[in-house]
Design an enzyme around this catalytic site. Structure first.
Site, mmCIF file in Angstrom:
data_model
loop_
_atom_site.group_PDB
_atom_site.id
_atom_site.type_symbol
_atom_site.label_atom_id
_atom_site.label_comp_id
_atom_site.label_asym_id
_atom_site.label_seq_id
_atom_site.Cartn_x
_atom_site.Cartn_y
_atom_site.Cartn_z
ATOM 1 N N HIS A 1 41.772 45.490 30.847
ATOM 2 C CA HIS A 1 41.197 46.437 31.812
ATOM 3 C C HIS A 1 39.678 46.185 31.839
ATOM 4 O O HIS A 1 39.243 45.096 32.196
ATOM 5 C CB HIS A 1 41.594 47.855 31.368
ATOM 6 C CG HIS A 1 41.307 48.951 32.332
ATOM 7 N ND1 HIS A 1 40.938 48.743 33.638
ATOM 8 C CD2 HIS A 1 41.328 50.312 32.183
ATOM 9 C CE1 HIS A 1 40.759 49.909 34.242
ATOM 10 N NE2 HIS A 1 40.981 50.880 33.373
ATOM 11 N N HIS B 1 45.331 40.642 39.411
ATOM 12 C CA HIS B 1 45.187 42.100 39.446
ATOM 13 C C HIS B 1 46.551 42.702 39.751
ATOM 14 O O HIS B 1 47.319 42.135 40.516
ATOM 15 C CB HIS B 1 44.179 42.491 40.546
ATOM 16 C CG HIS B 1 43.645 43.871 40.389
ATOM 17 N ND1 HIS B 1 44.322 44.966 40.853
ATOM 18 C CD2 HIS B 1 42.513 44.333 39.811
ATOM 19 C CE1 HIS B 1 43.608 46.048 40.563
ATOM 20 N NE2 HIS B 1 42.511 45.691 39.933
ATOM 21 N N ASP C 1 35.797 41.541 37.741
ATOM 22 C CA ASP C 1 35.155 41.143 36.495
ATOM 23 C C ASP C 1 34.742 39.681 36.449
ATOM 24 O O ASP C 1 34.044 39.274 35.525
ATOM 25 C CB ASP C 1 36.102 41.419 35.315
ATOM 26 C CG ASP C 1 36.166 42.902 35.023
ATOM 27 O OD1 ASP C 1 35.123 43.549 35.145
ATOM 28 O OD2 ASP C 1 37.256 43.400 34.690
HETATM 29 N N1 ACO Z 1 45.771 33.632 34.404
HETATM 30 C C1 ACO Z 1 46.925 32.908 34.424
HETATM 31 N N2 ACO Z 1 48.121 33.401 34.782
HETATM 32 C C2 ACO Z 1 48.156 34.711 35.137
HETATM 33 C C3 ACO Z 1 46.999 35.528 35.153
HETATM 34 C C4 ACO Z 1 45.779 34.921 34.774
HETATM 35 N N3 ACO Z 1 44.648 35.634 34.756
HETATM 36 N N4 ACO Z 1 47.330 36.769 35.542
HETATM 37 C C5 ACO Z 1 48.648 36.756 35.782
HETATM 38 N N5 ACO Z 1 49.139 35.503 35.533
HETATM 39 C C6 ACO Z 1 50.533 35.051 35.738
HETATM 40 C C7 ACO Z 1 51.442 35.599 34.663
HETATM 41 O O1 ACO Z 1 51.563 34.705 33.570
HETATM 42 C C8 ACO Z 1 52.731 35.756 35.434
HETATM 43 O O2 ACO Z 1 53.289 34.466 35.587
HETATM 44 P P1 ACO Z 1 54.916 34.275 35.564
HETATM 45 O O3 ACO Z 1 55.393 34.973 36.813
HETATM 46 O O4 ACO Z 1 55.119 32.801 35.560
HETATM 47 O O5 ACO Z 1 55.385 34.962 34.296
HETATM 48 C C9 ACO Z 1 52.284 36.192 36.834
HETATM 49 O O6 ACO Z 1 50.963 35.626 36.979
HETATM 50 C C10 ACO Z 1 52.230 37.705 37.030
HETATM 51 O O7 ACO Z 1 51.446 38.271 35.971
HETATM 52 P P2 ACO Z 1 51.679 39.722 35.377
HETATM 53 O O8 ACO Z 1 51.111 39.773 33.987
HETATM 54 O O9 ACO Z 1 53.098 40.152 35.572
HETATM 55 O O10 ACO Z 1 50.791 40.575 36.371
HETATM 56 P P3 ACO Z 1 50.307 42.073 36.123
HETATM 57 O O11 ACO Z 1 50.149 42.678 37.459
HETATM 58 O O12 ACO Z 1 51.162 42.784 35.131
HETATM 59 O O13 ACO Z 1 48.885 41.847 35.401
HETATM 60 C C11 ACO Z 1 46.577 41.611 35.010
HETATM 61 C C12 ACO Z 1 47.663 42.053 35.998
HETATM 62 C C13 ACO Z 1 46.753 42.342 33.659
HETATM 63 C C14 ACO Z 1 45.185 42.021 35.563
HETATM 64 C C15 ACO Z 1 46.665 40.069 34.803
HETATM 65 O O14 ACO Z 1 46.485 39.419 36.045
HETATM 66 C C16 ACO Z 1 45.655 39.559 33.766
HETATM 67 O O15 ACO Z 1 45.941 39.604 32.564
HETATM 68 N N6 ACO Z 1 44.442 39.062 34.221
HETATM 69 C C17 ACO Z 1 43.432 38.626 33.298
HETATM 70 C C18 ACO Z 1 42.680 39.842 32.730
HETATM 71 C C19 ACO Z 1 41.758 40.465 33.741
HETATM 72 O O16 ACO Z 1 40.995 39.795 34.428
HETATM 73 N N7 ACO Z 1 41.798 41.817 33.808
HETATM 74 C C20 ACO Z 1 40.914 42.592 34.680
HETATM 75 C C21 ACO Z 1 41.676 43.294 35.728
HETATM 76 S S1 ACO Z 1 40.579 44.156 36.807
HETATM 77 C C22 ACO Z 1 40.211 45.558 35.942
HETATM 78 O O17 ACO Z 1 40.907 46.086 35.133
HETATM 79 C C23 ACO Z 1 38.925 46.147 36.260
#
Ligand code: ACO
Length: 435
Positions: free
Chosen positions: A273, A314, A370
């Site tokens: 987050h 996201h 971010d």
């Molecule tokens: N890098 C690489 N792969 C990713 C990323 C990433 N940043 N984010 C998601 N994926 C992939 C996952 O591995 C998954 O792949 P799969 O379908 O082959 O298993 C797919 O994309 C979907 O990902 P989920 O984790 O199911 O997506 P969710 O909506 O639950 O997660 C989240 C969203 C937590 C923001 C995720 O994208 C992430 O971890 N990003 C990096 C952390 C980040 O930047 N957080 C800030 C968010 S903005 C905020 O809070 C202000």
């Protein structure tokens, strides 16, 4: 169970266990979870529930504050596009808009600014409390503890049903968060605390409390104060995210708002987050040079979710986060004053490659808020450990407005989700010697 037809205003469900059919009203694209309780397989059955881990598809409230269309990349506060607000308003004007639903006129803006300006001081005992932390304590840990401690200084904050008292707590929290944040930073640097300066704007004063040294009057760089204003506007609210849901959940038990903000800050602290901006900088430093970007992208792809491209992806946006676009633009104004952050080159290359790569395109992974904010904060001279703290200052306004909306909503009650029990059935204990 078979869902037969969905008309404009009702959903017909046929329960194959009993042959009974039910009409559930559809309102605003939702059915009421409690309407499902009438669907029972027998008289003893407590009724159907919804299983929705992480609330992926559950609306827990009605809200008139922030609108997001994640597929189109739209973010609006009280109906105003974020781009227009970031272009033309100060953070305090936007804070007023979030709270009152309308932008302030001149007189309202003056009074609102005066209230916030005159509530920035902290009780001197908070300084002693802060002094108790180790020199290397994470400022987010200090913020969580000290904002919670503020509740003990303001017992009147428990009068949550009194409108005037709620207003006072909103002034106090929005005004004192920058002071707490700046004191946490000064403590970590071993510097004396710098007191607020009422001649300065909200963000100018924050820079003053962070960076004032021996000069009699601190003169903030206007371009940096404006960039901070824009960053605060972009972070002010984001509807029912993790920390806001925590704020509402704690507030629903009628705890005072200082304690609830401490909980919301703790939720924001996590790297998935608000902690992601800190993680982005660590990642960029780890990559080190532009030519190592393709190898890093390869590692992320081969990691299949184990290793992530921080600042990308996201839960709601499946398009370019509109806040990331605005931040990218203001980066130039900041770098004109501070000189370019060498990590920008790596970030731009990462974005370019990721946006063309099938792995990221297929999963609709775009830069989020971010991805660029940390590069700007670092150029301003802030250590990475302060990034989430800056996010918390801005988001405090959103938390307070969402908290008040929850309290005034006659449909809201203490938050209490249900569960699907998967443990053992009833059993009986043996005496200790026979276990
Ligand atoms: N890098 C690489 N792969 C990713 C990323 C990433 N940043 N984010 C998601 N994926 C992939 C996952 O591995 C998954 O792949 P799969 O379908 O082959 O298993 C797919 O994309 C979907 O990902 P989920 O984790 O199911 O997506 P969710 O909506 O639950 O997660 C989240 C969203 C937590 C923001 C995720 O994208 C992430 O971890 N990003 C990096 C952390 C980040 O930047 N957080 C800030 C968010 S903005 C905020 O809070 C202000």
């Amino acid at each position: 169970m078979e869902i037969e037809t969905a008309t404009l205003d009702k959903l017909k469900i046929v329960d194959e266990r009993t042959g009974k059919s039910y009409d559930l009203p559809i309102e605003n694209g939702t059915i009421r979870g409690t309407d499902l309780k009438k669907i029972k397989s027998s008289a003893e059955d407590p009724g159907l529930m919804v299983y929705d881990p992480a609330y992926m598809n559950t609306a827990a409230c009605r809200s008139a504050i922030t609108f997001i269309d994640g597929d189109k990349g739209i973010l609006q506060y009280r109906g105003y596009p974020i781009e227009e607000l970031a272009e033309s308003c100060t953070f305090l004007e936007v804070a007023y808009l979030l709270l009152h639903g309308e932008l302030p006129g001149e007189a309202e803006n003056e009074e609102w600014t005066r209230q916030i300006t005159y509530h920035t001081m902290l009780h001197e005992s908070i300084k002693k409390f802060m002094d108790g932390f180790a020199y290397d304590a994470h400022p987010m840990g200090i913020l969580v503890a000290t904002v919670g401690a503020l509740s003990t200084f303001y017992p009147d904050a428990r009068n949550i049903h009194d409108e005037a008292s709620r207003r006072t707590q909103i002034y106090r929290l929005v005004a004192k968060m920058p002071t707490l944040a700046a004191f946490a930073y000064r403590h970590s640097r071993g510097l004396p605390y710098a007191y607020p300066d009422n001649d300065l704007t909200y963000t100018q004063n924050f820079l003053n409390m962070l960076f004032k040294m021996t000069e009699v009057k601190y003169r903030p760089e206007p371009a940096l104060a404006r960039a901070l204003d824009v960053l605060f506007i972009l972070h002010a609210d984001h509807e029912q995210n993790c920390s806001t849901s925590v704020m509402r959940a704690i507030g629903s038990s009628h705890a005072d708002p200082f304690s609830a903000v401490a909980g919301a800050c703790a939720a924001l602290y996590g790297p998935l987050h608000g902690g992601a901006n800190e993680a982005v900088l660590k990642m960029l430093a780890e990559i080190g040079t532009k030519d190592r970007v393709p190898a890093f992208i390869k590692e992320v792809k081969e990691g299949h979710g184990e290793k992530r491209l921080m600042g990308f992806g996201h839960r709601i946006y499946k398009n370019y986060d509109p806040r990331a676009k605005i931040i990218k633009r203001i980066a130039d104004d900041v770098f004109a004053v501070t000189g370019k952050n060498p990590l920008l080159e790596i970030a731009l290359e990462l974005e370019k490659i990721a946006l063309e790569d099938e792995y990221f395109v297929k999963r609709k992974l775009y830069p989020n808020v971010d991805f660029y904010s940390g590069i700007i904060y670092q150029a301003m001279g802030l250590p990475t450990s302060m990034f989430t703290v800056l996010f918390a200052i801005a988001r405090t306004m959103g938390w307070m407005v969402q908290w008040e909306e929850m309290l005034l909503d006659p449909e809201q009650k203490i938050a209490r989700p249900r569960q699907v029990y998967t443990g053992p059935g009833e059993r009986h204990l043996a005496p200790l010697a026979k276990r």
